[in-house]
Design a protein around this motif. Structure first.
Motif, PDB file in Angstrom:
ATOM      1  N   THR A 295      18.867   4.694  -3.451  1.00  0.00           N
ATOM      2  CA  THR A 295      19.961   3.721  -3.527  1.00  0.00           C
ATOM      3  C   THR A 295      19.867   2.899  -4.814  1.00  0.00           C
ATOM      4  O   THR A 295      20.877   2.384  -5.278  1.00  0.00           O
ATOM      5  N   GLY A 296      18.655   2.769  -5.359  1.00  0.00           N
ATOM      6  CA  GLY A 296      18.472   1.947  -6.562  1.00  0.00           C
ATOM      7  C   GLY A 296      18.875   0.501  -6.333  1.00  0.00           C
ATOM      8  O   GLY A 296      19.306  -0.189  -7.262  1.00  0.00           O
ATOM      9  N   MET A 297      18.739   0.031  -5.095  1.00  0.00           N
ATOM     10  CA  MET A 297      19.265  -1.300  -4.751  1.00  0.00           C
ATOM     11  C   MET A 297      18.279  -2.177  -4.003  1.00  0.00           C
ATOM     12  O   MET A 297      18.627  -3.292  -3.628  1.00  0.00           O
ATOM     13  N   GLY A 298      17.066  -1.678  -3.742  1.00  0.00           N
ATOM     14  CA  GLY A 298      16.147  -2.432  -2.878  1.00  0.00           C
ATOM     15  C   GLY A 298      15.728  -3.770  -3.470  1.00  0.00           C
ATOM     16  O   GLY A 298      15.684  -4.789  -2.787  1.00  0.00           O
ATOM     17  N   PHE A 299      15.418  -3.759  -4.764  1.00  0.00           N
ATOM     18  CA  PHE A 299      14.999  -5.011  -5.402  1.00  0.00           C
ATOM     19  C   PHE A 299      16.178  -5.979  -5.472  1.00  0.00           C
ATOM     20  O   PHE A 299      16.048  -7.184  -5.218  1.00  0.00           O
ATOM     21  N   ASN A 300      17.328  -5.399  -5.793  1.00  0.00           N
ATOM     22  CA  ASN A 300      18.553  -6.195  -5.855  1.00  0.00           C
ATOM     23  C   ASN A 300      18.804  -6.880  -4.503  1.00  0.00           C
ATOM     24  O   ASN A 300      19.051  -8.092  -4.433  1.00  0.00           O
ATOM     25  N   ALA A 301      18.691  -6.101  -3.436  1.00  0.00           N
ATOM     26  CA  ALA A 301      18.960  -6.654  -2.092  1.00  0.00           C
ATOM     27  C   ALA A 301      17.916  -7.708  -1.725  1.00  0.00           C
ATOM     28  O   ALA A 301      18.250  -8.757  -1.160  1.00  0.00           O
TER      29      ALA A 301
ATOM     30  N   VAL B 229      12.614 -11.216   4.409  1.00  0.00           N
ATOM     31  CA  VAL B 229      13.457 -10.801   3.279  1.00  0.00           C
ATOM     32  C   VAL B 229      12.918  -9.481   2.722  1.00  0.00           C
ATOM     33  O   VAL B 229      11.752  -9.142   2.922  1.00  0.00           O
ATOM     34  N   GLY B 230      13.755  -8.785   2.019  1.00  0.00           N
ATOM     35  CA  GLY B 230      13.319  -7.614   1.251  1.00  0.00           C
ATOM     36  C   GLY B 230      12.896  -6.424   2.096  1.00  0.00           C
ATOM     37  O   GLY B 230      13.302  -6.261   3.251  1.00  0.00           O
ATOM     38  N   ASP B 231      12.046  -5.596   1.479  1.00  0.00           N
ATOM     39  CA  ASP B 231      11.620  -4.348   2.127  1.00  0.00           C
ATOM     40  C   ASP B 231      10.912  -4.602   3.457  1.00  0.00           C
ATOM     41  O   ASP B 231      10.850  -3.703   4.297  1.00  0.00           O
ATOM     42  N   ALA B 232      10.363  -5.788   3.635  1.00  0.00           N
ATOM     43  CA  ALA B 232       9.678  -6.086   4.893  1.00  0.00           C
ATOM     44  C   ALA B 232      10.628  -5.953   6.075  1.00  0.00           C
ATOM     45  O   ALA B 232      10.186  -5.706   7.193  1.00  0.00           O
TER      46      ALA B 232
HETATM   47  C1  LIG Z   1      10.441   4.945  -6.927  1.00  0.00           C
HETATM   48  C2  LIG Z   1      11.225   3.690  -6.625  1.00  0.00           C
HETATM   49  C3  LIG Z   1      12.307   3.336  -7.410  1.00  0.00           C
HETATM   50  C4  LIG Z   1      13.047   2.177  -7.135  1.00  0.00           C
HETATM   51  N1  LIG Z   1      14.119   1.853  -7.946  1.00  0.00           N
HETATM   52  C5  LIG Z   1      14.817   0.725  -7.704  1.00  0.00           C
HETATM   53  C6  LIG Z   1      15.902   0.354  -8.573  1.00  0.00           C
HETATM   54  O1  LIG Z   1      16.242   1.047  -9.541  1.00  0.00           O
HETATM   55  N2  LIG Z   1      16.588  -0.788  -8.292  1.00  0.00           N
HETATM   56  C7  LIG Z   1      16.257  -1.597  -7.240  1.00  0.00           C
HETATM   57  O2  LIG Z   1      16.920  -2.645  -7.025  1.00  0.00           O
HETATM   58  N3  LIG Z   1      15.226  -1.267  -6.395  1.00  0.00           N
HETATM   59  C8  LIG Z   1      14.493  -0.135  -6.615  1.00  0.00           C
HETATM   60  N4  LIG Z   1      13.441   0.203  -5.798  1.00  0.00           N
HETATM   61  C9  LIG Z   1      13.138  -0.639  -4.625  1.00  0.00           C
HETATM   62  C10 LIG Z   1      12.340  -1.881  -4.986  1.00  0.00           C
HETATM   63  O3  LIG Z   1      11.160  -1.547  -5.703  1.00  0.00           O
HETATM   64  C11 LIG Z   1      11.959  -2.600  -3.674  1.00  0.00           C
HETATM   65  O4  LIG Z   1      13.080  -2.701  -2.826  1.00  0.00           O
HETATM   66  C12 LIG Z   1      11.467  -4.004  -3.984  1.00  0.00           C
HETATM   67  O5  LIG Z   1      10.274  -3.941  -4.756  1.00  0.00           O
HETATM   68  C13 LIG Z   1      11.205  -4.774  -2.668  1.00  0.00           C
HETATM   69  O6  LIG Z   1      10.618  -6.015  -2.986  1.00  0.00           O
HETATM   70  P1  LIG Z   1       9.796  -6.761  -1.893  1.00  0.00           P
HETATM   71  O7  LIG Z   1       9.324  -8.005  -2.581  1.00  0.00           O
HETATM   72  O8  LIG Z   1      10.627  -6.907  -0.656  1.00  0.00           O
HETATM   73  O9  LIG Z   1       8.579  -5.828  -1.484  1.00  0.00           O
HETATM   74  P2  LIG Z   1       7.406  -5.268  -2.419  1.00  0.00           P
HETATM   75  O10 LIG Z   1       7.849  -5.110  -3.851  1.00  0.00           O
HETATM   76  O11 LIG Z   1       6.877  -4.059  -1.698  1.00  0.00           O
HETATM   77  O12 LIG Z   1       6.341  -6.434  -2.409  1.00  0.00           O
HETATM   78  C14 LIG Z   1       5.485  -6.636  -1.302  1.00  0.00           C
HETATM   79  C15 LIG Z   1       4.145  -7.064  -1.865  1.00  0.00           C
HETATM   80  O13 LIG Z   1       3.312  -7.494  -0.780  1.00  0.00           O
HETATM   81  C16 LIG Z   1       2.038  -6.944  -0.969  1.00  0.00           C
HETATM   82  N5  LIG Z   1       1.395  -6.862   0.358  1.00  0.00           N
HETATM   83  C17 LIG Z   1       1.618  -5.968   1.345  1.00  0.00           C
HETATM   84  N6  LIG Z   1       0.844  -6.218   2.391  1.00  0.00           N
HETATM   85  C18 LIG Z   1       0.132  -7.326   2.084  1.00  0.00           C
HETATM   86  C19 LIG Z   1      -0.812  -8.092   2.793  1.00  0.00           C
HETATM   87  N7  LIG Z   1      -1.219  -7.774   4.024  1.00  0.00           N
HETATM   88  N8  LIG Z   1      -1.359  -9.151   2.168  1.00  0.00           N
HETATM   89  C20 LIG Z   1      -0.976  -9.496   0.909  1.00  0.00           C
HETATM   90  N9  LIG Z   1      -0.053  -8.797   0.187  1.00  0.00           N
HETATM   91  C21 LIG Z   1       0.489  -7.733   0.787  1.00  0.00           C
HETATM   92  C22 LIG Z   1       2.271  -5.586  -1.615  1.00  0.00           C
HETATM   93  O14 LIG Z   1       1.112  -5.155  -2.308  1.00  0.00           O
HETATM   94  C23 LIG Z   1       3.413  -5.919  -2.566  1.00  0.00           C
HETATM   95  O15 LIG Z   1       2.964  -6.396  -3.820  1.00  0.00           O
HETATM   96  C24 LIG Z   1      12.686   1.355  -6.046  1.00  0.00           C
HETATM   97  C25 LIG Z   1      11.588   1.714  -5.233  1.00  0.00           C
HETATM   98  C26 LIG Z   1      10.866   2.868  -5.519  1.00  0.00           C
HETATM   99  C27 LIG Z   1       9.686   3.229  -4.640  1.00  0.00           C
END
Ligand SMILES: Cc1cc2nc3c(=O)[nH]c(=O)nc-3n(C[C@H](O)[C@H](O)[C@H](O)COP(=O)(O)OP(=O)(O)OC[C@H]3O[C@@H](n4cnc5c(N)ncnc54)[C@H](O)[C@@H]3O)c2cc1C
Length: 135
Positions: free
Chosen positions: A75-81, A64-67
């Motif tokens: 896009t301002g949508m990554g967290f949402n997605a 799921v998510g950014d992985a």
């Molecule tokens: C500048 C910026 C602005 C953004 N603005 C928006 C916005 O307005 N709206 C929106 O919806 N999205 C926005 N996003 C995107 C959003 O932040 C991400 O899509 C979202 O955080 C993805 O969540 P995630 O849980 O998939 O990954 P992450 O938030 O990256 O969480 C993954 C976690 O796993 C940890 N990790 C990594 N490797 C390991 C490991 N080996 N062992 C243990 N832990 C590990 C990391 O430290 C991190 O805490 C923005 C992103 C950026 C960079």
């Protein structure tokens, strides 16, 4: 590997960015805005990383998510997605038979519902990013 604040850059690096911003044919008002931001030391650098997934599930593993679908932050949508991935995955698993054969089907149902949407999200961001590419 992460966003970078103005204070993290050396003066020499900022001077080199100012030089590049002068040289690059950015249209106004973007060039003036960029130069002002560099001169005032008031900017953030963010990585433009993106990948379009071919799938979200492989056997017993679902991502799921950014992985699995990293879209540019424009896009301002990554967290949402990412949140929608988790909700839909939870819904599918709650609705299904939890014997292993049933779970595999529910994971594929999650992929079927999300893959096209998350690909479109990343590709939408890519089209925008490509407009800023240096040749
Ligand atoms: C500048 C910026 C602005 C953004 N603005 C928006 C916005 O307005 N709206 C929106 O919806 N999205 C926005 N996003 C995107 C959003 O932040 C991400 O899509 C979202 O955080 C993805 O969540 P995630 O849980 O998939 O990954 P992450 O938030 O990256 O969480 C993954 C976690 O796993 C940890 N990790 C990594 N490797 C390991 C490991 N080996 N062992 C243990 N832990 C590990 C990391 O430290 C991190 O805490 C923005 C992103 C950026 C960079």
């Amino acid at each position: 590997m992460h966003s970078i604040a103005d204070s993290a850059l050396t003066e020499a690096k900022i001077a080199s960015l100012i030089e590049r911003a002068h040289a690059y044919p950015w249209p106004e008002p973007f060039q003036s805005a960029m130069l002002l931001a560099f001169e005032r030391r008031d900017f953030n650098g963010i990585l433009l990383k993106e990948y379009v997934p071919e799938g979200l599930v492989n056997g017993r593993m679902a991502l799921v998510g950014d992985a699995v679908h990293l879209a540019t932050s424009w896009t301002g949508m990554g967290f949402n997605a990412a949140s929608q991935d988790v909700l839909i995955l939870a819904e599918k698993l709650a609705a299904g038979d939890l014997a292993m054969s049933g779970v595999l089907g529910q994971l594929l149902a999650y992929e079927a519902e999300r893959l096209v949407k998350v690909r479109a999200l990343v590709q939408g961001g890519q089209r925008f990013t490509w407009e800023f590419r240096e040749e």
